[in-house]
Motif scaffolding. Structure first.
Motif, short mmCIF file in Angstrom:
data_model
loop_
_atom_site.label_atom_id
_atom_site.label_comp_id
_atom_site.label_asym_id
_atom_site.label_seq_id
_atom_site.Cartn_x
_atom_site.Cartn_y
_atom_site.Cartn_z
N GLY A 52 -9.68 -4.16 -12.42
CA GLY A 52 -8.28 -3.86 -12.07
C GLY A 52 -8.07 -2.39 -11.79
N LEU A 53 -9.14 -1.62 -11.70
CA LEU A 53 -9.01 -0.19 -11.39
C LEU A 53 -8.91 0.02 -9.89
N GLU A 54 -9.14 -1.04 -9.14
CA GLU A 54 -9.02 -1.00 -7.69
C GLU A 54 -8.49 -2.38 -7.30
N PHE A 55 -7.60 -2.41 -6.32
CA PHE A 55 -7.07 -3.71 -5.90
C PHE A 55 -7.70 -4.10 -4.57
N PRO A 56 -8.04 -5.39 -4.41
CA PRO A 56 -8.65 -5.83 -3.15
C PRO A 56 -7.70 -5.62 -1.97
N THR A 57 -8.26 -5.30 -0.82
CA THR A 57 -7.47 -5.24 0.39
C THR A 57 -7.09 -6.66 0.81
N MET A 58 -8.02 -7.57 0.55
CA MET A 58 -7.82 -8.98 0.92
C MET A 58 -8.62 -9.85 -0.02
N GLY A 59 -8.20 -11.11 -0.15
CA GLY A 59 -9.01 -12.06 -0.89
C GLY A 59 -8.44 -12.43 -2.24
N SER A 60 -9.12 -13.37 -2.90
CA SER A 60 -8.65 -13.89 -4.17
C SER A 60 -9.65 -13.57 -5.27
N LEU A 61 -9.13 -13.12 -6.42
CA LEU A 61 -9.99 -12.77 -7.54
C LEU A 61 -9.44 -13.42 -8.79
#
Ligand SMILES: Nc1ncnc2c1ncn2[C@@H]1O[C@H](COP(=O)(O)OP(=O)(O)O)[C@@H](O)[C@H]1O
Ligand SMILES: [Mg+2]
Lengths: 355, 301
Positions: A52-61
């Motif tokens: 959670g220190l970086e958020f995806p530009t796209m996609g599901s996590l």
């Protein structure tokens, strides 16, 4: 069973750099999972997105089925052992370890008790009052581990945790980490650029390159059946021979030599044949066993390196140098530079990868 | 430069002996002394000697004709307890504390924001912070007088909004405004220096360990930036306490502050011993603060 971590079509872009490029990954509960790749391939970024220190530009996590794409780090049931540890320099070992519990409003006595347990688990009893700067690299590493594990995370993320340690300590810690993981049954996601470390420790390995996921599999899969040329080259030492597919049984090398190499690829495909040095036998010309006639080549010994337990030969096969590793104890004969030799291998030990 | 002054040549160094080591240590301690000499001389002539003069005068006697350097006494220090003097000291201290707190509250978020920008933006912001220094301090204070004056932008604005003709000029609020404006950079710079050197991963680690944004600030950022907080506070508090120019230009005639009170003692009251005693108290505060600062691990500047 729900996966501990489930990544679908995740991309992370920094300006115009695709640090992570459309990866799919599923990490099982209780698994020791290694992310392997050269520096800058996107391992840390992937780990940071899980944390959670970086958020995806796209996609599901998803973490245990829950979509966490943009959840802040303090709301996720994961903890991280940071590269170079990031211990709080102004706090004692005890305060470092109990930090997560205190932030979670666990009452003081319980927090201290649990912290002491973890400090004991990582064998740092008696050092509770010290500052991180008063510890050796290995001890700091253990504090970082205790600080993360004290919170009983569902997934533990480790970013090159052994990278800063010297070789002997690193090997020791590899064993300890592995047994700790088995004992706790928690999923470990372990980032490393050291292929040997990944092979010895992990249940499964993901190989990354330029932000892309190249292959996910067990250490055996990755080592013996690499998915492509990069993986074959990156994992362990190997000889890569350029060739073209003739049919499902044969390939043709650049100089026209035909070799038996079963493969599922259509005729005419450009391929590379991966041949591990230790899978190749060496002998005098004309002594190639009958069953290996179609998996053999002839050449001249160019150099020999004595390793004690093994002999490393470089054999010149016309247009290419082939690395061959012979067992020093069982070798019937040793060769000198200039000797004319033949090399052969088992039909099952070569592996054809598409270019 | 330091390496070339090694003493090897001057000592018979075939065998290492305690004497050899002691000589070497001594040489090391003296290293560069020669080059620091002008600075030492300067400090001695323009700092130590005046300080001694001030201290001597503070124990002297005031006569009708001036100051008599005899009949040493501590009357001047006794007078610090007078209600009038106490009020001035208290008022000045309060004003300086308020100024320091406001500066801290304004500067901290700004310094943090600055430290998280890219290198280019950071340097640009630093230049902006220092731009006020390009104009004379006096001129800047007069500018505030124009802004806050009876026909200035401030009163027009407050009239336009409907608050009536607001009067700020010649009040303590105006003084605080002027002091904050004048000394804010002295708070921003050490804070920025302290925050900028904090490893950002420590903040990430705290977030990863379940700290909220505020907890992260409270338990990691603030304690680690303490040297900057202390340094900035001293750099703002000390000059605010003894400020003379700003209160003289923006303050009211009724509210005397320490700075102008000292000036009065020397120039109009002709009471040099008392003026010297007040100055010495002010200097003692500065010295104490400086010592506190170095004790608190102030290696920021
Ligand atoms: N915060 C960032 N800003 C810009 N680029 C970044 C950032 N973080 C990582 N990158 C880039 O993303 C790529 C992958 O980085 P990283 O995940 O750290 O690789 P690894 O951990 O495998 O060495 C690199 O090219 C790196 O320069
Ligand atoms: Mg990395």
């Amino acid at each position: 069973m729900t996966a501990a971590v489930d990544i679908k079509g995740v991309t992370k872009r920094f300006d115009d750099v695709y640090a992570v490029d459309d990866i799919d990954l599923s990490i099982a509960d209780g698994e020791f999972f290694a992310m392997l790749g050269p520096s800058g391939c996107g391992k840390t970024t992937t780990l940071r997105m899980i944390a959670g220190l970086e958020f995806p530009t796209m996609g599901s996590l998803k973490i245990f089925g829950e979509e966490v794409g943009t959840l802040p780090p303090n709301k996720r049931p994961v903890n991280t052992v940071f590269q170079n540890y990031a211990l709080f320099p102004h706090m004692s070992v005890l305060d470092n370890v109990s930090f997560g519990l205190r932030m979670n409003k666990v009452d003081k006595t319980t927090a201290a008790k649990k912290a002491h347990e973890l400090i004991e688990l990582v064998q740092l009893s008696g050092m509770e009052k010290r500052r991180p700067s008063q510890l050796s690299g290995g001890q700091q590493q253990r504090v970082a581990l205790a600080r993360a594990l004290v919170n009983e995370p569902k997934v533990l993320l480790l970013d090159e945790p052994l990278g800063a340690l010297d070789l002997k300590l690193r090997q020791e810690m590899q064993g300890e980490l592995k047994s700790l993981q088995r004992e706790l049954g928690v999923s470990f996601v372990f980032v490393t650029h050291d292929q040997e470390e990944a092979l010895t420790m992990a249940d499964r390995i993901a190989v990354m390159h330029n932000g892309k996921l190249l292959q996910v599999g067990t250490p055996e899969d990755i080592y013996e059946r690499p998915a492509n040329r990069f993986v074959a080259d990156f994992i362990g030492q190997t000889n890569l021979l350029d060739a073209v597919v003739e049919d499902d049984d044969m390939i043709i090398l650049e100089n026209g030599t035909r070799l038996m190499a079963p493969n599922p690829l259509p005729p005419g495909t450009k391929v590379a044949m991966s041949l591990r040095p230790e899978a190749v036998d060496i002998g005098p010309r004309g002594t190639v066993p009958a069953e290996h006639q179609k998996t053999s080549l002839e050449g001249v010994v160019e150099s020999m390196t004595y390793l004690g337990h093994a002999l490393d030969y470089t054999v010149k096969i016309g247009w290419i140098d082939l690395e061959v590793r012979a067992d020093a104890v069982h070798a019937e004969q040793r060769f000198q530079p200039g000797d004319e030799v033949a090399v052969w291998w088992d039909r099952t030990s070569d592996w054809v990868v598409a270019d | 430069m330091t390496a070339t002054l090694e003493p090897e040549a001057s000592i018979d160094a075939d065998v290492a002996t305690p004497e050899f080591e002691a000589a070497r240590e001594q040489q090391k301690r003296r290293q560069g002394l020669f080059m620091a000499l002008p600075a030492y001389l300067y400090l001695f002539v323009f700092f130590v000697i005046p300080l001694v003069i001030v201290i001597v005068y503070s124990f002297a006697t005031r006569t009708r004709f001036g100051t008599e350097l005899s009949g040493w006494n501590i009357d001047s220090y006794r007078r610090l307890g007078d209600p009038l003097v106490r009020d001035i000291l208290l008022r000045s201290t309060t004003l300086a504390v308020i100024t320091t707190l406001i500066c801290l509250l304004l500067a901290y978020p700004f310094a943090y924001y600055m430290s998280t920008r890219s290198e280019k933006t950071r340097n640009l912001m630093l230049v902006f912070v220092m731009i006020p220094f390009w104009t004379n301090f006096l001129v800047r204070n007069y500018a505030w007088r124009v802004i806050l004056g009876s026909d200035g932008p401030y009163s027009r604005l407050s009239e336009a909004i409907g608050f009536g003709e607001g009067r700020l000029l010649f009040t303590n609020v105006a003084v605080i405004l002027g002091l904050v404006y004048g000394f804010l950079p002295f708070m921003i710079l050490p804070l920025y220096a302290a925050i900028e050197r904090i490893d950002g991963r420590l903040l990430e680690a705290s977030r990863d360990l379940y700290a909220s944004g505020f907890q992260s600030f409270r338990h990691v950022l603030l304690p680690l930036s303490m040297p900057g907080v202390v340094a900035g506070s001293i750099l703002v508090f000390v000059p605010s306490l003894g400020a003379y120019v700003t209160p003289a230009i923006l303050g009211g005639a009724k509210t005397t502050l320490l700075g102008s009170y000292i000036v009065t003692q020397f120039l109009s009251a002709r009471d040099w011993p008392f003026g010297a005693a007040l100055s010495f108290v002010l200097m003692a505060v500065m010295l104490t603060s400086t010592i506190v600062y170095f004790r608190k691990g102030g290696r920021t500047l």
